[in-house]
Design a protein around this motif. Structure first.
Motif, PDB file in Angstrom:
ATOM      1  N   MET A   1      27.311 -10.538   6.895  1.00 41.49           N
ATOM      2  CA  MET A   1      26.528 -11.136   7.956  1.00 41.49           C
ATOM      3  C   MET A   1      25.875 -10.020   8.763  1.00 41.49           C
ATOM      4  N   VAL A   2      24.765 -10.334   9.393  1.00 41.21           N
ATOM      5  CA  VAL A   2      24.054  -9.356  10.205  1.00 41.21           C
ATOM      6  C   VAL A   2      24.603  -9.415  11.630  1.00 41.21           C
ATOM      7  N   LEU A   3      25.076  -8.272  12.106  1.00 38.27           N
ATOM      8  CA  LEU A   3      25.514  -8.177  13.495  1.00 38.27           C
ATOM      9  C   LEU A   3      24.372  -7.702  14.389  1.00 38.27           C
ATOM     10  N   VAL A   4      23.590  -6.751  13.891  1.00 30.93           N
ATOM     11  CA  VAL A   4      22.496  -6.180  14.673  1.00 30.93           C
ATOM     12  C   VAL A   4      21.261  -6.096  13.786  1.00 30.93           C
ATOM     13  N   HIS A   5      20.179  -6.715  14.227  1.00 30.74           N
ATOM     14  CA  HIS A   5      18.898  -6.571  13.548  1.00 30.74           C
ATOM     15  C   HIS A   5      18.226  -5.337  14.132  1.00 30.74           C
ATOM     16  N   GLY A   6      17.863  -4.409  13.261  1.00 27.66           N
ATOM     17  CA  GLY A   6      17.219  -3.193  13.736  1.00 27.66           C
ATOM     18  C   GLY A   6      16.014  -2.844  12.899  1.00 27.66           C
ATOM     19  N   TYR A   7      14.980  -2.361  13.548  1.00 26.20           N
ATOM     20  CA  TYR A   7      13.746  -1.994  12.869  1.00 26.20           C
ATOM     21  C   TYR A   7      13.285  -0.637  13.370  1.00 26.20           C
ATOM     22  N   LEU A   8      12.860   0.210  12.447  1.00 27.59           N
ATOM     23  CA  LEU A   8      12.221   1.470  12.788  1.00 27.59           C
ATOM     24  C   LEU A   8      10.770   1.360  12.351  1.00 27.59           C
ATOM     25  N   ALA A   9       9.864   1.776  13.220  1.00 26.52           N
ATOM     26  CA  ALA A   9       8.436   1.669  12.923  1.00 26.52           C
ATOM     27  C   ALA A   9       7.903   2.984  12.367  1.00 26.52           C
ATOM     28  N   GLY A  10       6.680   2.913  11.873  1.00 27.33           N
ATOM     29  CA  GLY A  10       6.024   4.103  11.352  1.00 27.33           C
ATOM     30  C   GLY A  10       4.524   3.987  11.467  1.00 27.33           C
ATOM     31  N   GLY A  11       3.835   4.973  10.961  1.00 30.29           N
ATOM     32  CA  GLY A  11       2.384   5.002  11.068  1.00 30.29           C
ATOM     33  C   GLY A  11       1.763   5.815   9.946  1.00 30.29           C
ATOM     34  N   PHE A  12       0.602   6.395  10.243  1.00 36.93           N
ATOM     35  CA  PHE A  12      -0.154   7.188   9.278  1.00 36.93           C
ATOM     36  C   PHE A  12      -0.427   8.582   9.834  1.00 36.93           C
ATOM     37  N   ALA A  13      -0.559   9.544   8.945  1.00 37.92           N
ATOM     38  CA  ALA A  13      -1.059  10.873   9.310  1.00 37.92           C
ATOM     39  C   ALA A  13      -1.914  11.355   8.148  1.00 37.92           C
ATOM     40  N   ALA A  14      -2.973  12.104   8.487  1.00 38.40           N
ATOM     41  CA  ALA A  14      -3.875  12.597   7.438  1.00 38.40           C
ATOM     42  C   ALA A  14      -4.358  14.000   7.771  1.00 38.40           C
ATOM     43  N   LYS A  15      -4.670  14.728   6.716  1.00 39.69           N
ATOM     44  CA  LYS A  15      -5.088  16.127   6.850  1.00 39.69           C
ATOM     45  C   LYS A  15      -6.455  16.275   7.510  1.00 39.69           C
ATOM     46  N   ASP A  16      -7.393  15.404   7.185  1.00 40.80           N
ATOM     47  CA  ASP A  16      -8.774  15.640   7.593  1.00 40.80           C
ATOM     48  C   ASP A  16      -9.408  14.564   8.465  1.00 40.80           C
ATOM     49  N   LYS A  17      -8.754  13.407   8.604  1.00 42.35           N
ATOM     50  CA  LYS A  17      -9.358  12.339   9.398  1.00 42.35           C
ATOM     51  C   LYS A  17      -8.287  11.374   9.871  1.00 42.35           C
ATOM     52  N   CYS A  18      -8.679  10.487  10.762  1.00 42.70           N
ATOM     53  CA  CYS A  18      -7.759   9.483  11.288  1.00 42.70           C
ATOM     54  C   CYS A  18      -7.764   8.247  10.391  1.00 42.70           C
ATOM     55  N   ILE A  19      -6.612   7.599  10.320  1.00 43.33           N
ATOM     56  CA  ILE A  19      -6.474   6.364   9.553  1.00 43.33           C
ATOM     57  C   ILE A  19      -6.029   5.267  10.516  1.00 43.33           C
ATOM     58  N   THR A  20      -6.902   4.289  10.705  1.00 43.23           N
ATOM     59  CA  THR A  20      -6.542   3.133  11.531  1.00 43.23           C
ATOM     60  C   THR A  20      -6.801   1.816  10.809  1.00 43.23           C
ATOM     61  N   LYS A  21      -7.694   1.839   9.820  1.00 44.65           N
ATOM     62  CA  LYS A  21      -8.105   0.593   9.148  1.00 44.65           C
ATOM     63  C   LYS A  21      -8.272   0.847   7.651  1.00 44.65           C
ATOM     64  N   PRO A  22      -8.334  -0.216   6.848  1.00 42.42           N
ATOM     65  CA  PRO A  22      -8.451  -0.055   5.394  1.00 42.42           C
ATOM     66  C   PRO A  22      -9.650   0.790   4.953  1.00 42.42           C
ATOM     67  N   GLU A  23     -10.746   0.720   5.683  1.00 41.88           N
ATOM     68  CA  GLU A  23     -11.947   1.472   5.298  1.00 41.88           C
ATOM     69  C   GLU A  23     -11.747   2.978   5.389  1.00 41.88           C
ATOM     70  N   ASP A  24     -10.658   3.428   5.996  1.00 42.97           N
ATOM     71  CA  ASP A  24     -10.366   4.859   6.098  1.00 42.97           C
ATOM     72  C   ASP A  24      -9.655   5.408   4.856  1.00 42.97           C
ATOM     73  N   MET A  25      -9.261   4.553   3.920  1.00 38.31           N
ATOM     74  CA  MET A  25      -8.409   4.958   2.802  1.00 38.31           C
ATOM     75  C   MET A  25      -9.109   5.400   1.517  1.00 38.31           C
ATOM     76  N   PRO A  26     -10.313   4.926   1.189  1.00 30.84           N
ATOM     77  CA  PRO A  26     -10.875   5.271  -0.122  1.00 30.84           C
ATOM     78  C   PRO A  26     -10.900   6.777  -0.385  1.00 30.84           C
ATOM     79  N   GLY A  27     -10.412   7.125  -1.580  1.00 29.87           N
ATOM     80  CA  GLY A  27     -10.434   8.508  -2.031  1.00 29.87           C
ATOM     81  C   GLY A  27      -9.277   9.363  -1.570  1.00 29.87           C
ATOM     82  N   LEU A  28      -8.407   8.854  -0.708  1.00 26.19           N
ATOM     83  CA  LEU A  28      -7.282   9.659  -0.228  1.00 26.19           C
ATOM     84  C   LEU A  28      -6.096   9.586  -1.182  1.00 26.19           C
TER      85      LEU A  28
END
Length: 194
Positions: A1-28
């Motif tokens: 049974m679950v006693l504690v529900h826990g979540y850790l969040a995350g994000g994006f990092a990139a070498k040359d540009k910012c990633i916030t939306k799907p259009e930022d992904m092509p070619g990476l």
């Protein structure tokens, strides 16, 4: 049974540009944290490289990776800020969460006295609130560490989040429903969580 529900969040990092939306992904060349994210990012035009979080730093340093998606704590502990120009941390909007519950054997719980069960459940409620508070602090600290190291900080907007969710419906959600028994029912339950 679950006693504690826990979540850790995350994000994006990139070498040359910012990633916030799907259009930022092509070619990476991107490392994603999990199969569903790999499906979604590939659907956005990224090439996927699978590897452990511990391998990301060297892969970015050697040019094997252009971008990464992982947890806030991994971004800091693996010093990814030394290899990137932009970081999109978990903030008001975040796509990536890792479920890390505290579990207990149900038969063992049932063998406890009613008083012990109540005490354990009360402690679990406090632990869950503490977990959420600390996880949010971890997200904020990660952004500050990147900022202090000269990395640009990007914020995902509501429109960006909606674009990712639309893409997920066409990619990872669709694959989950097709590959998983009762997939649609499970997806509906997951999406009903506020």
């Amino acid at each position: 049974m679950v006693l504690v529900h826990g979540y850790l969040a995350g994000g994006f990092a990139a070498k040359d540009k910012c990633i916030t939306k799907p259009e930022d992904m092509p070619g990476l060349q991107t490392r994603a944290a999990g199969k569903a994210f790999e499906q979604m990012l590939a659907g956005a035009g990224a090439s996927i490289a699978s590897m452990a979080s511990s391998e990301v730093y060297n892969a970015m340093q050697s040019g094997v990776l252009d971008a990464v998606n992982t947890s806030s704590s991994s971004f800091v502990s693996y010093r990814i800020y030394e290899q990137v120009a932009c970081y999109t941390p978990a903030g008001e909007y975040a796509l990536w969460f890792m479920y890390q519950p505290l579990l207990m054997n149900k038969a063992k719980f049932d063998s406890l006295t009613e008083e012990q069960q109540k005490a354990l459940l009360a402690a679990s409620e406090k632990a869950q609130a503490f977990y959420l508070e600390e996880a949010k602090k971890e997200d904020a600290v990660s952004a500050e560490v990147f900022r202090e190291n000269g990395v640009e900080i990007a914020e995902m907007s509501a429109a960006d989040f909606d674009a990712w969710r639309t893409l997920a419906k066409e990619t990872s959600y669709k694959a989950f429903v097709e590959e998983t028994p009762n997939g649609q029912q499970l997806l509906d339950l997951a999406l009903s969580v506020e």
